[in-house]
Design a protein around this motif. Structure first.
Motif, short mmCIF file in Angstrom:
data_model
loop_
_atom_site.label_atom_id
_atom_site.label_comp_id
_atom_site.label_asym_id
_atom_site.label_seq_id
_atom_site.Cartn_x
_atom_site.Cartn_y
_atom_site.Cartn_z
N LYS A 149 108.04 54.94 38.70
CA LYS A 149 107.77 55.55 40.00
C LYS A 149 106.28 55.62 40.36
O LYS A 149 105.42 55.76 39.51
CB LYS A 149 108.35 56.97 40.04
N LEU A 150 106.05 55.55 41.67
CA LEU A 150 104.74 55.82 42.27
C LEU A 150 104.95 56.82 43.40
O LEU A 150 105.75 56.57 44.31
CB LEU A 150 104.12 54.54 42.83
N THR A 151 104.25 57.94 43.34
CA THR A 151 104.32 58.94 44.40
C THR A 151 102.90 59.20 44.91
O THR A 151 101.97 59.36 44.11
CB THR A 151 104.93 60.26 43.89
N VAL A 152 102.75 59.19 46.22
CA VAL A 152 101.43 59.43 46.84
C VAL A 152 101.47 60.75 47.59
O VAL A 152 102.33 60.96 48.45
CB VAL A 152 101.04 58.28 47.79
N MET A 153 100.52 61.61 47.26
CA MET A 153 100.41 62.94 47.88
C MET A 153 99.22 62.97 48.83
O MET A 153 98.15 62.46 48.52
CB MET A 153 100.22 63.99 46.78
N SER A 154 99.41 63.58 50.01
CA SER A 154 98.33 63.69 50.99
C SER A 154 97.53 64.97 50.75
O SER A 154 97.97 65.86 50.01
CB SER A 154 98.92 63.72 52.40
N ASN A 160 97.33 67.37 52.57
CA ASN A 160 98.13 68.51 53.06
C ASN A 160 99.24 68.89 52.09
O ASN A 160 99.97 69.86 52.33
CB ASN A 160 98.74 68.17 54.42
N GLY A 161 99.38 68.11 51.02
CA GLY A 161 100.44 68.38 50.07
C GLY A 161 101.76 67.70 50.42
O GLY A 161 102.79 68.00 49.81
N ASP A 162 101.72 66.79 51.40
CA ASP A 162 102.94 66.06 51.79
C ASP A 162 103.07 64.79 50.95
O ASP A 162 102.07 64.14 50.62
CB ASP A 162 102.89 65.69 53.27
N ILE A 163 104.30 64.43 50.64
CA ILE A 163 104.56 63.18 49.92
C ILE A 163 104.64 62.05 50.94
O ILE A 163 105.51 62.04 51.81
CB ILE A 163 105.85 63.27 49.09
N LEU A 164 103.72 61.10 50.83
CA LEU A 164 103.66 59.98 51.77
C LEU A 164 104.48 58.79 51.29
O LEU A 164 105.07 58.07 52.09
CB LEU A 164 102.20 59.54 51.96
N ILE A 165 104.48 58.56 49.99
CA ILE A 165 105.22 57.45 49.39
C ILE A 165 105.91 57.95 48.14
O ILE A 165 105.32 58.68 47.34
CB ILE A 165 104.26 56.28 49.04
N ASN A 166 107.17 57.58 47.99
CA ASN A 166 107.92 57.91 46.78
C ASN A 166 108.72 56.66 46.40
O ASN A 166 109.87 56.50 46.78
CB ASN A 166 108.84 59.11 47.01
N TYR A 167 108.08 55.78 45.64
CA TYR A 167 108.58 54.42 45.45
C TYR A 167 108.97 54.17 44.00
O TYR A 167 108.26 54.56 43.07
CB TYR A 167 107.48 53.43 45.88
N ALA A 168 110.10 53.50 43.83
CA ALA A 168 110.54 53.05 42.50
C ALA A 168 110.34 51.54 42.41
O ALA A 168 110.78 50.79 43.29
CB ALA A 168 112.01 53.41 42.27
N LYS A 169 109.68 51.09 41.37
CA LYS A 169 109.39 49.67 41.19
C LYS A 169 110.66 48.83 41.34
O LYS A 169 111.68 49.11 40.72
CB LYS A 169 108.77 49.46 39.80
N SER A 170 110.58 47.80 42.19
CA SER A 170 111.78 47.02 42.50
C SER A 170 111.84 45.67 41.79
O SER A 170 112.91 45.07 41.70
CB SER A 170 111.88 46.80 44.02
N ASN A 171 110.72 45.19 41.29
CA ASN A 171 110.68 43.92 40.57
C ASN A 171 110.21 44.19 39.15
O ASN A 171 109.02 44.40 38.91
CB ASN A 171 109.76 42.93 41.28
N LEU A 172 111.14 44.19 38.24
CA LEU A 172 110.85 44.59 36.86
C LEU A 172 110.49 43.38 36.00
O LEU A 172 110.99 42.27 36.22
CB LEU A 172 112.06 45.31 36.27
N VAL A 173 109.65 43.62 35.01
CA VAL A 173 109.25 42.56 34.09
C VAL A 173 110.44 42.23 33.18
O VAL A 173 110.97 43.12 32.51
CB VAL A 173 108.04 42.99 33.24
N PRO A 174 110.89 40.96 33.16
CA PRO A 174 112.04 40.60 32.33
C PRO A 174 111.82 40.96 30.86
O PRO A 174 110.73 40.79 30.33
CB PRO A 174 112.15 39.08 32.52
N PHE A 175 112.87 41.47 30.24
CA PHE A 175 112.90 41.85 28.82
C PHE A 175 112.04 43.09 28.53
O PHE A 175 112.46 43.98 27.80
CB PHE A 175 112.45 40.69 27.92
N VAL A 176 110.84 43.14 29.08
CA VAL A 176 109.93 44.25 28.78
C VAL A 176 110.45 45.55 29.37
O VAL A 176 110.37 46.61 28.76
CB VAL A 176 108.51 43.94 29.32
N GLU A 177 111.00 45.48 30.59
CA GLU A 177 111.52 46.67 31.26
C GLU A 177 113.05 46.60 31.36
O GLU A 177 113.63 46.94 32.38
CB GLU A 177 110.90 46.80 32.66
N ASN A 178 113.68 46.19 30.28
CA ASN A 178 115.12 45.98 30.33
C ASN A 178 115.92 47.28 30.45
O ASN A 178 117.09 47.26 30.84
CB ASN A 178 115.58 45.21 29.08
#
Length: 236
Positions: A151-156, A158-176
């Motif tokens: 995950k990557l979360t970006v906080m402003s 003001n304390g607001d969450i601007l981005i709450n992203y889960a990695k969508s392209n995983l490294v083969p075998f390494v992130e199995n």
């Protein structure tokens, strides 16, 4: 008379054949190649000419930054998943004037919602106190279904969450053992950096995701990466 006429006809035919041969020799693939190459070079010379800036180029003063923004990076320490350690490093950078702070990829490990809430609150306090943006990263194992997300979360500020992203392209075998998130680039509009967007490390190898940045007119893309760290620390 007839013989002379035949000789004239033969001479005319021979001359015509000779001209045809000359034309064929002049118009051939090599000649066409050099004509096209010449045209490309001439066009390119005009395109990159600095003598006519208004048409082809902009003056550097028209787009270069007039002031610099101080940013900071928190790099994962080998075999150190202690969340408090990274929060403290983040506060040091914020105290020293960093206006955007980004963690390297998946440097914290979150087992449950209590741990996440503590992490989010700690980041929120720093963002609001020092008026800074913070992109923090973690391996999220808090889901009740047992799945792990990168995950990557970006906080402003003001304390607001601007981005709450889960990695969508995983490294083969390494992130199995990691579950991929949706391949949608998350963006948000800020007053300080324009439209920001973010993806994680290996994601940047996939145009179908990263090309969404231009479609969304992103001004500032962030990229936490595990390659910032001296040794690889992917979740297995």
């Amino acid at each position: 008379m007839i013989l002379g006429h035949d000789i004239d006809d033969n001479s005319t035919q021979t001359s015509q054949k000779f001209r045809n041969i000359k034309v064929i020799k002049l118009i051939n693939p090599v000649t066409i190649y050099f004509i096209v190459l010449f045209g490309v070079i001439v066009y390119g010379s005009f395109r990159y000419s600095t003598t006519y800036i208004p048409f082809y180029q902009r003056n550097i003063e028209s787009y270069a930054a007039h002031s610099l923004v101080k940013v900071g990076c928190v790099i994962g320490a080998n075999n150190n998943d202690e969340t408090k350690y990274y929060v403290n490093r983040t506060e040091e950078l914020a105290r020293n004037g960093s206006k955007f702070i980004l963690w390297s990829e998946a440097i914290a490990y979150i087992n449950d919602t209590t741990q996440y809430n503590e992490l989010e609150q700690g980041i929120k306090n720093i963002s609001q106190m020092y008026n800074t943006y913070i992109g923090f990263t973690y391996s999220d194992a808090s889901s009740s279904n047992g799945k792990i997300y990168n995950k990557l979360t970006v906080m402003s500020p003001n304390g607001d969450i601007l981005i709450n992203y889960a990695k969508s392209n995983l490294v083969p075998f390494v992130e199995n053992k990691v579950t991929a998130g949706p391949e949608i680039l998350q963006t948000n509009i800020t007053s300080d950096f324009g439209t920001i967007g973010g993806a994680i490390c290996f994601d940047y190898n996939f145009p179908r995701l990263i090309s969404q940045a231009s479609k969304n007119n992103v001004d500032f893309m962030i990229q936490p990466s595990d390659t910032w760290v001296s040794s690889y620390r992917y979740v297995n």
